[in-house]
Design an enzyme around this catalytic site. Sequence first.
Site: not given
Ligand code: 5GP
Length: 177
Positions: A98-99, A102, A130, A158, A164
């Site tokens: 995963e990238d 959050d 995060k 992105d 990207r």
């Molecule tokens: P979560 O479900 O953990 O809140 O969100 C995860 C997804 O939110 C990540 O896979 C990503 O696609 C997106 N995301 C959350 N924060 C960022 C950020 O700072 N930059 C980018 N590009 N994507 C983010």
Amino acid sequence: MNAENPEVLISEEEIQARVLALAEQISADYGGEELVMVGVLKGSFIFLADLSRRLSIPRTIEFIAVSSYDNGSVASGAVRLVMDVRGNIEGKHVLIVEDIVDTGHTLKYLIRLMKSHRPASVKTAALVRKAESAEVDVTIDYLGFDIGDEWVVGYGLDYAEQNRTLPYIGFVEPTDS
Ligand code: 5GP
């Protein structure tokens, strides 16, 4: 802040060193067992490419696509499955790549989804987390970096489809929040 020239948060050198360390750890942990790396589109594609090429164990690549955000940085809530894995992962060792983690909702959903395919094991790798934004408890077995709650771009990530392919992780200030 200029979206065409985001400020450096994590340099290319730092990323490459960390990815190599993660790859060495993963290779050691799986002890020669074959791994199915499941990249989460689109943000993980560069991390997955670099990480997979630095492993010294047998590995195959799958992709999965989910959508949890609209075309910017405002959370839309639920996780939506856009594309599941194509190959059969039953009985295999799966590593979700995963990238960003959050709130953790996406990764939690993906772990559940992968487990429904009855693999031998499911582990997780994430480029950045995060930590302050966590809403659900989810284990990241292989973590690149902890960051604050800024919106980051580059190295696959992105902002509205821009930035990207930057070689580093930078940050931008979203205009829609
Ligand atoms: P979560 O479900 O953990 O809140 O969100 C995860 C997804 O939110 C990540 O896979 C990503 O696609 C997106 N995301 C959350 N924060 C960022 C950020 O700072 N930059 C980018 N590009 N994507 C983010």
